[in-house]
Write a protein that holds these residues in place. Structure first.
Motif, mmCIF file in Angstrom:
data_model
loop_
_atom_site.group_PDB
_atom_site.id
_atom_site.type_symbol
_atom_site.label_atom_id
_atom_site.label_comp_id
_atom_site.label_asym_id
_atom_site.label_seq_id
_atom_site.Cartn_x
_atom_site.Cartn_y
_atom_site.Cartn_z
ATOM 1 N N ALA A 46 -5.486 15.016 -40.354
ATOM 2 C CA ALA A 46 -6.425 15.702 -41.233
ATOM 3 C C ALA A 46 -5.679 16.716 -42.098
ATOM 4 C CB ALA A 46 -7.523 16.383 -40.419
ATOM 5 N N ALA A 47 -4.730 17.426 -41.491
ATOM 6 C CA ALA A 47 -3.946 18.397 -42.254
ATOM 7 C C ALA A 47 -3.126 17.693 -43.329
ATOM 8 C CB ALA A 47 -3.039 19.199 -41.314
ATOM 9 N N LEU A 48 -2.558 16.543 -43.008
ATOM 10 C CA LEU A 48 -1.818 15.757 -44.007
ATOM 11 C C LEU A 48 -2.727 15.322 -45.148
ATOM 12 C CD1 LEU A 48 0.435 13.428 -41.849
ATOM 13 C CD2 LEU A 48 1.217 15.003 -43.613
ATOM 14 N N ALA A 49 -3.917 14.876 -44.804
ATOM 15 C CA ALA A 49 -4.854 14.383 -45.818
ATOM 16 C C ALA A 49 -5.286 15.492 -46.774
ATOM 17 C CB ALA A 49 -6.073 13.766 -45.148
ATOM 18 N N GLU A 50 -5.226 16.745 -46.332
ATOM 19 C CA GLU A 50 -5.637 17.862 -47.178
ATOM 20 C C GLU A 50 -4.546 18.323 -48.138
ATOM 21 O OE1 GLU A 50 -7.018 20.930 -44.562
ATOM 22 O OE2 GLU A 50 -8.637 19.694 -43.790
ATOM 23 N N LEU A 51 -3.323 17.843 -47.949
ATOM 24 C CA LEU A 51 -2.238 18.231 -48.848
ATOM 25 C C LEU A 51 -2.444 17.602 -50.227
ATOM 26 C CD1 LEU A 51 0.900 17.733 -46.571
ATOM 27 C CD2 LEU A 51 -0.091 19.906 -47.298
ATOM 28 N N PRO A 52 -1.982 18.275 -51.273
ATOM 29 C CA PRO A 52 -2.028 17.652 -52.603
ATOM 30 C C PRO A 52 -1.195 16.364 -52.605
ATOM 31 C CG PRO A 52 -1.502 19.993 -52.768
ATOM 32 C CD PRO A 52 -1.463 19.639 -51.311
ATOM 33 N N PRO A 53 -1.575 15.367 -53.376
ATOM 34 C CA PRO A 53 -0.873 14.078 -53.378
ATOM 35 C C PRO A 53 0.631 14.191 -53.612
ATOM 36 C CG PRO A 53 -2.910 13.892 -54.621
ATOM 37 C CD PRO A 53 -2.750 15.346 -54.253
ATOM 38 N N ALA A 54 1.066 15.067 -54.505
ATOM 39 C CA ALA A 54 2.494 15.190 -54.794
ATOM 40 C C ALA A 54 3.266 15.649 -53.553
ATOM 41 C CB ALA A 54 2.719 16.162 -55.948
ATOM 42 N N GLN A 55 2.686 16.566 -52.780
ATOM 43 C CA GLN A 55 3.335 17.036 -51.553
ATOM 44 C C GLN A 55 3.307 15.959 -50.478
ATOM 45 O OE1 GLN A 55 1.656 20.775 -50.298
ATOM 46 N NE2 GLN A 55 1.972 21.709 -52.300
ATOM 47 N N ARG A 56 2.173 15.241 -50.364
ATOM 48 C CA ARG A 56 2.064 14.159 -49.377
ATOM 49 C C ARG A 56 3.097 13.074 -49.636
ATOM 50 N NH1 ARG A 56 -3.700 14.169 -49.727
ATOM 51 N NH2 ARG A 56 -3.517 12.407 -51.134
ATOM 52 N N GLN A 57 3.328 12.753 -50.910
ATOM 53 C CA GLN A 57 4.292 11.693 -51.235
ATOM 54 C C GLN A 57 5.680 12.056 -50.742
ATOM 55 O OE1 GLN A 57 3.704 11.462 -55.502
ATOM 56 N NE2 GLN A 57 2.700 9.467 -55.281
ATOM 57 N N VAL A 58 6.144 13.258 -51.049
ATOM 58 C CA VAL A 58 7.481 13.682 -50.629
ATOM 59 C C VAL A 58 7.554 13.760 -49.110
ATOM 60 C CG1 VAL A 58 9.199 15.526 -50.726
ATOM 61 C CG2 VAL A 58 7.946 14.910 -52.769
ATOM 62 N N LEU A 59 6.536 14.321 -48.491
ATOM 63 C CA LEU A 59 6.506 14.440 -47.043
ATOM 64 C C LEU A 59 6.530 13.061 -46.383
ATOM 65 C CD1 LEU A 59 6.282 16.630 -44.813
ATOM 66 C CD2 LEU A 59 3.845 16.148 -44.777
ATOM 67 N N HIS A 60 5.745 12.145 -46.925
ATOM 68 C CA HIS A 60 5.709 10.786 -46.389
ATOM 69 C C HIS A 60 7.088 10.137 -46.463
ATOM 70 C CE1 HIS A 60 4.526 6.705 -45.535
ATOM 71 N NE2 HIS A 60 5.196 6.358 -46.604
ATOM 72 N N ALA A 117 4.795 21.811 -48.405
ATOM 73 C CA ALA A 117 3.964 20.937 -47.560
ATOM 74 C C ALA A 117 4.162 21.262 -46.082
ATOM 75 C CB ALA A 117 4.294 19.473 -47.833
ATOM 76 N N LEU A 118 5.404 21.448 -45.665
ATOM 77 C CA LEU A 118 5.677 21.760 -44.255
ATOM 78 C C LEU A 118 5.094 23.119 -43.870
ATOM 79 C CD1 LEU A 118 9.326 20.417 -43.946
ATOM 80 C CD2 LEU A 118 7.253 19.454 -42.905
ATOM 81 N N ARG A 119 5.221 24.089 -44.771
ATOM 82 C CA ARG A 119 4.658 25.419 -44.501
ATOM 83 C C ARG A 119 3.137 25.328 -44.382
ATOM 84 N NH1 ARG A 119 6.462 28.627 -48.824
ATOM 85 N NH2 ARG A 119 8.472 28.594 -47.799
ATOM 86 N N SER A 120 2.523 24.572 -45.271
ATOM 87 C CA SER A 120 1.069 24.413 -45.264
ATOM 88 C C SER A 120 0.612 23.719 -43.985
ATOM 89 C CB SER A 120 0.641 23.617 -46.491
ATOM 90 O OG SER A 120 -0.737 23.429 -46.482
ATOM 91 N N LEU A 121 1.326 22.665 -43.582
ATOM 92 C CA LEU A 121 0.981 21.972 -42.330
ATOM 93 C C LEU A 121 1.119 22.906 -41.134
ATOM 94 C CD1 LEU A 121 2.604 18.446 -42.728
ATOM 95 C CD2 LEU A 121 0.173 18.997 -42.656
ATOM 96 N N ALA A 122 2.201 23.649 -41.103
ATOM 97 C CA ALA A 122 2.420 24.575 -39.986
ATOM 98 C C ALA A 122 1.291 25.597 -39.902
ATOM 99 C CB ALA A 122 3.757 25.279 -40.145
ATOM 100 N N ASP A 123 0.866 26.127 -41.045
ATOM 101 C CA ASP A 123 -0.232 27.100 -41.063
ATOM 102 C C ASP A 123 -1.531 26.472 -40.569
ATOM 103 O OD1 ASP A 123 1.520 28.968 -42.060
ATOM 104 O OD2 ASP A 123 0.780 28.846 -44.133
ATOM 105 N N ARG A 124 -1.830 25.266 -41.048
ATOM 106 C CA ARG A 124 -3.080 24.605 -40.660
ATOM 107 C C ARG A 124 -3.090 24.236 -39.184
ATOM 108 N NH1 ARG A 124 -3.261 21.158 -46.103
ATOM 109 N NH2 ARG A 124 -4.352 22.690 -47.346
ATOM 110 N N LEU A 125 -1.942 23.822 -38.669
ATOM 111 C CA LEU A 125 -1.896 23.404 -37.271
ATOM 112 C C LEU A 125 -1.805 24.591 -36.317
ATOM 113 C CD1 LEU A 125 0.387 20.271 -37.614
ATOM 114 C CD2 LEU A 125 -2.088 20.340 -37.315
ATOM 115 N N ALA A 126 -1.282 25.714 -36.805
ATOM 116 C CA ALA A 126 -1.200 26.911 -35.966
ATOM 117 C C ALA A 126 -2.573 27.528 -35.747
ATOM 118 C CB ALA A 126 -0.271 27.936 -36.597
ATOM 119 N N ASP A 127 -3.451 27.379 -36.730
ATOM 120 C CA ASP A 127 -4.794 27.945 -36.644
ATOM 121 C C ASP A 127 -5.810 26.869 -37.015
ATOM 122 O OD1 ASP A 127 -6.817 29.775 -36.317
ATOM 123 O OD2 ASP A 127 -6.621 30.600 -38.350
#
Length: 180
Positions: A116-130, A160-170
């Motif tokens: 769910a946290a991945l799906a909430e990322l902007p597409p450009a960030q998801r592409q690089v992360l993927h 993207a990694l910072r955003s995922l870490a924030d979402r998963l931490a809380d």
């Protein structure tokens, strides 16, 4: 004069621009080539998300049907077909898991938080992360594949990694989200 069999080998993926042009013109063999070249990868991506071979097969079928029905959805100027099909497989697999969770088929909250946290990322960030984490590319390789500067790829990956870490931490409380 000897023939270079590597150039005509079925293991060599077709050029994206050529394949795209043929898909746009309704060449069914182009769809088969896309499946042969990238179907296994799309299946692996979907299987990692769903943990179900059957669901992964359905996801691959949906992704390729989408490519066939709407070939303009893929733009070779924005990235490779390999990356696009992988991203589509990942998105559809996440959608399948979200639908299953919504039906009560999975325990609420825990299993799908990363997806769910991945799906909430902007597409450009998801592409690089993927590309960096699911397809095993370095940020430099991802930059080349996406046709963006290395610094942009690195920044998108870091954000993207910072955003995922924030979402998963809380993580959100499912009871609050459902209005309970």
């Amino acid at each position: 004069m000897p023939v270079d069999r590597r150039a005509a080998s079925p293991s060599t993926p077709p050029r994206d621009e050529d394949l795209h042009r043929r898909l746009v013109y309704g060449d069914e063999s182009a769809l088969g080539e896309a499946y042969d070249a990238f179907g296994e990868l799309a299946h692996a991506v979907a299987h990692r998300v769903t943990r179900s071979a059957h669901t992964a097969e359905e996801v691959v079928q949906e992704v390729l049907t989408h490519l066939w029905a709407r070939p303009y959805a893929f733009d070779p100027a924005r990235g490779s077909l390999r990356a696009w099909l992988s991203m589509q497989a990942h998105r559809r697999a996440v959608d399948r898991m979200s639908e299953a969770e919504g039906c009560g088929a999975l325990p609420a909250g825990t299993a799908l938080l990363p997806h769910a946290a991945l799906a909430e990322l902007p597409p450009a960030q998801r592409q690089v992360l993927h590309l960096a984490y699911f397809a095993g590319r370095t940020y430099r390789q991802a930059a080349v594949e996406l046709g963006i500067p290395e610094g942009t790829a690195k920044t998108r990956l870091r954000v993207a990694l910072r955003s995922l870490a924030d979402r998963l931490a809380d993580p959100p409380d499912p009871a609050v989200e459902k209005g309970m």
